[in-house]
Scaffold this motif. Structure first.
Motif, PDB file in Angstrom:
ATOM      1  N   THR A 124      18.385 -24.240 -28.054  1.00 11.05           N
ATOM      2  CA  THR A 124      19.835 -24.375 -27.991  1.00 11.05           C
ATOM      3  C   THR A 124      20.340 -23.950 -26.614  1.00 11.05           C
ATOM      4  O   THR A 124      19.601 -23.389 -25.815  1.00 11.05           O
ATOM      5  N   GLY A 125      21.615 -24.204 -26.366  1.00  7.26           N
ATOM      6  CA  GLY A 125      22.185 -24.078 -25.039  1.00  7.26           C
ATOM      7  C   GLY A 125      22.707 -22.716 -24.655  1.00  7.26           C
ATOM      8  O   GLY A 125      23.909 -22.541 -24.499  1.00  7.26           O
ATOM      9  N   GLY A 126      21.825 -21.769 -24.493  1.00 11.01           N
ATOM     10  CA  GLY A 126      22.190 -20.458 -23.968  1.00 11.01           C
ATOM     11  C   GLY A 126      21.260 -20.105 -22.819  1.00 11.01           C
ATOM     12  O   GLY A 126      20.198 -20.718 -22.662  1.00 11.01           O
ATOM     13  N   ILE A 127      21.619 -19.092 -22.066  1.00 13.06           N
ATOM     14  CA  ILE A 127      20.821 -18.704 -20.911  1.00 13.06           C
ATOM     15  C   ILE A 127      19.397 -18.329 -21.324  1.00 13.06           C
ATOM     16  O   ILE A 127      18.451 -18.518 -20.557  1.00 13.06           O
ATOM     17  N   ALA A 128      19.215 -17.834 -22.534  1.00 15.28           N
ATOM     18  CA  ALA A 128      17.874 -17.466 -23.000  1.00 15.28           C
ATOM     19  C   ALA A 128      16.965 -18.674 -23.169  1.00 15.28           C
ATOM     20  O   ALA A 128      15.761 -18.511 -23.393  1.00 15.28           O
ATOM     21  N   ALA A 129      17.492 -19.877 -23.017  1.00 14.72           N
ATOM     22  CA  ALA A 129      16.665 -21.081 -23.147  1.00 14.72           C
ATOM     23  C   ALA A 129      15.513 -21.091 -22.154  1.00 14.72           C
ATOM     24  O   ALA A 129      14.454 -21.668 -22.436  1.00 14.72           O
ATOM     25  N   TYR A 130      15.677 -20.430 -21.009  1.00 13.48           N
ATOM     26  CA  TYR A 130      14.587 -20.418 -20.027  1.00 13.48           C
ATOM     27  C   TYR A 130      13.329 -19.778 -20.613  1.00 13.48           C
ATOM     28  O   TYR A 130      12.218 -20.098 -20.212  1.00 13.48           O
ATOM     29  N   LYS A 131      13.487 -18.888 -21.586  1.00 12.14           N
ATOM     30  CA  LYS A 131      12.341 -18.227 -22.214  1.00 12.14           C
ATOM     31  C   LYS A 131      11.555 -19.179 -23.121  1.00 12.14           C
ATOM     32  O   LYS A 131      10.419 -18.886 -23.478  1.00 12.14           O
ATOM     33  N   PRO A 173      22.059 -31.015 -26.511  1.00 12.87           N
ATOM     34  CA  PRO A 173      22.415 -31.531 -25.178  1.00 12.87           C
ATOM     35  C   PRO A 173      22.719 -30.412 -24.185  1.00 12.87           C
ATOM     36  O   PRO A 173      22.330 -30.489 -23.015  1.00 12.87           O
ATOM     37  N   SER A 174      23.377 -29.350 -24.627  1.00  9.96           N
ATOM     38  CA  SER A 174      23.696 -28.269 -23.690  1.00  9.96           C
ATOM     39  C   SER A 174      22.455 -27.483 -23.278  1.00  9.96           C
ATOM     40  O   SER A 174      22.435 -26.898 -22.192  1.00  9.96           O
ATOM     41  N   ALA A 175      21.417 -27.466 -24.090  1.00  9.66           N
ATOM     42  CA  ALA A 175      20.176 -26.773 -23.718  1.00  9.66           C
ATOM     43  C   ALA A 175      19.540 -27.404 -22.483  1.00  9.66           C
ATOM     44  O   ALA A 175      18.904 -26.718 -21.682  1.00  9.66           O
ATOM     45  N   ALA A 176      19.746 -28.708 -22.314  1.00  7.21           N
ATOM     46  CA  ALA A 176      19.174 -29.410 -21.158  1.00  7.21           C
ATOM     47  C   ALA A 176      19.784 -28.929 -19.843  1.00  7.21           C
ATOM     48  O   ALA A 176      19.220 -29.171 -18.776  1.00  7.21           O
ATOM     49  N   PRO A 183      14.123 -31.017 -19.810  1.00  3.05           N
ATOM     50  CA  PRO A 183      13.344 -31.750 -20.804  1.00  3.05           C
ATOM     51  C   PRO A 183      12.030 -32.292 -20.225  1.00  3.05           C
ATOM     52  O   PRO A 183      11.038 -32.376 -20.942  1.00  3.05           O
ATOM     53  N   LEU A 184      12.024 -32.612 -18.936  1.00  2.35           N
ATOM     54  CA  LEU A 184      10.802 -33.105 -18.299  1.00  2.35           C
ATOM     55  C   LEU A 184       9.695 -32.049 -18.342  1.00  2.35           C
ATOM     56  O   LEU A 184       8.539 -32.357 -18.629  1.00  2.35           O
ATOM     57  N   VAL A 185      10.038 -30.804 -18.073  1.00  2.33           N
ATOM     58  CA  VAL A 185       9.053 -29.719 -18.129  1.00  2.33           C
ATOM     59  C   VAL A 185       8.502 -29.595 -19.545  1.00  2.33           C
ATOM     60  O   VAL A 185       7.289 -29.510 -19.757  1.00  2.33           O
ATOM     61  N   LEU A 186       9.390 -29.601 -20.525  1.00  2.00           N
ATOM     62  CA  LEU A 186       8.976 -29.455 -21.926  1.00  2.00           C
ATOM     63  C   LEU A 186       8.111 -30.627 -22.380  1.00  2.00           C
ATOM     64  O   LEU A 186       7.106 -30.439 -23.063  1.00  2.00           O
ATOM     65  N   VAL A 244      10.789 -35.300 -25.574  1.00  2.00           N
ATOM     66  CA  VAL A 244      11.746 -34.320 -26.073  1.00  2.00           C
ATOM     67  C   VAL A 244      12.906 -35.072 -26.708  1.00  2.00           C
ATOM     68  O   VAL A 244      13.476 -35.976 -26.100  1.00  2.00           O
ATOM     69  N   ALA A 245      13.250 -34.697 -27.931  1.00  2.00           N
ATOM     70  CA  ALA A 245      14.358 -35.340 -28.635  1.00  2.00           C
ATOM     71  C   ALA A 245      15.638 -34.558 -28.361  1.00  2.00           C
ATOM     72  O   ALA A 245      15.687 -33.344 -28.579  1.00  2.00           O
ATOM     73  N   ILE A 246      16.648 -35.263 -27.861  1.00  2.00           N
ATOM     74  CA  ILE A 246      17.937 -34.626 -27.556  1.00  2.00           C
ATOM     75  C   ILE A 246      19.070 -35.388 -28.240  1.00  2.00           C
ATOM     76  O   ILE A 246      19.943 -34.800 -28.853  1.00  2.00           O
TER      77      ILE A 246
END
Length: 161
Positions: free
Chosen positions: A15-22, A43-46, A51-54, A62-64
């Motif tokens: 989901t779209g929060g700063i912790a997404a980098y983890k 969408p906000s997580a992107a 998504p390319l890295v994932l 990656v499904a968005i």
């Protein structure tokens, strides 16, 4: 790989929060343990993680969105049925609220609401949001609905607190 998760199918919801980098580190750990992982993200997580890295790490698209650029429909029901478990990490206050109330306004929510497997929630938000009465009600609802809620740890937050 013969890790503890060898052969398990895990759907990682981001989901779209700063912790997404983890989520990239979590994904690598799951793969290292032998799990097959697919990713569904809001969408906000992107905005927080590529998504390319994932997709490169999982070797799966990656499904968005509901419909991809090539007009292929992202089948939320089949994604939810594919997984042995769905892990939502990070789970923002927004996504937790939506899941607790059944609001289905993005692909990840549709997958979660049609899932036939266990759902594990890893809450990630600022302390004031976590302690809010509405968040506490939503967490109680998720637990009573049978979702697995991981304990919240202490540490530096995106806000600097």
């Amino acid at each position: 790989m013969n890790g503890i998760l060898s052969g398990k199918k895990i759907l990682l919801g981001i989901t779209g929060g700063i912790a997404a980098y983890k989520s990239i580190l979590l994904l690598r750990l799951l793969l290292k343990e032998g799990a097959t992982v697919q990713v569904v993200m809001t969408p906000s997580a992107a905005s927080f993680v590529s998504p390319l890295v994932l997709a490169t790490l999982t070797k799966h698209p990656v499904a968005i969105e509901w419909v991809k650029d090539d007009a292929q429909w992202a089948n939320h029901v089949m994604l939810g049925r594919w997984a042995d478990i769905i892990v939502v990490a990070p789970a923002t206050c927004n996504t937790i609220s939506k899941l607790a109330t059944g609001l289905c306004d993005n692909l990840l929510m549709a997958v979660l609401l049609s899932a036939t497997c266990p759902v594990m929630i890893a809450p990630a938000m600022d302390e004031d949001m976590w302690l809010h009465a509405a968040t506490n009600r939503n967490m109680a609802t998720l637990r009573s609905d049978g979702h697995i809620v991981l304990p919240v740890a202490h540490g530096e937050l995106g806000s600097g607190l």
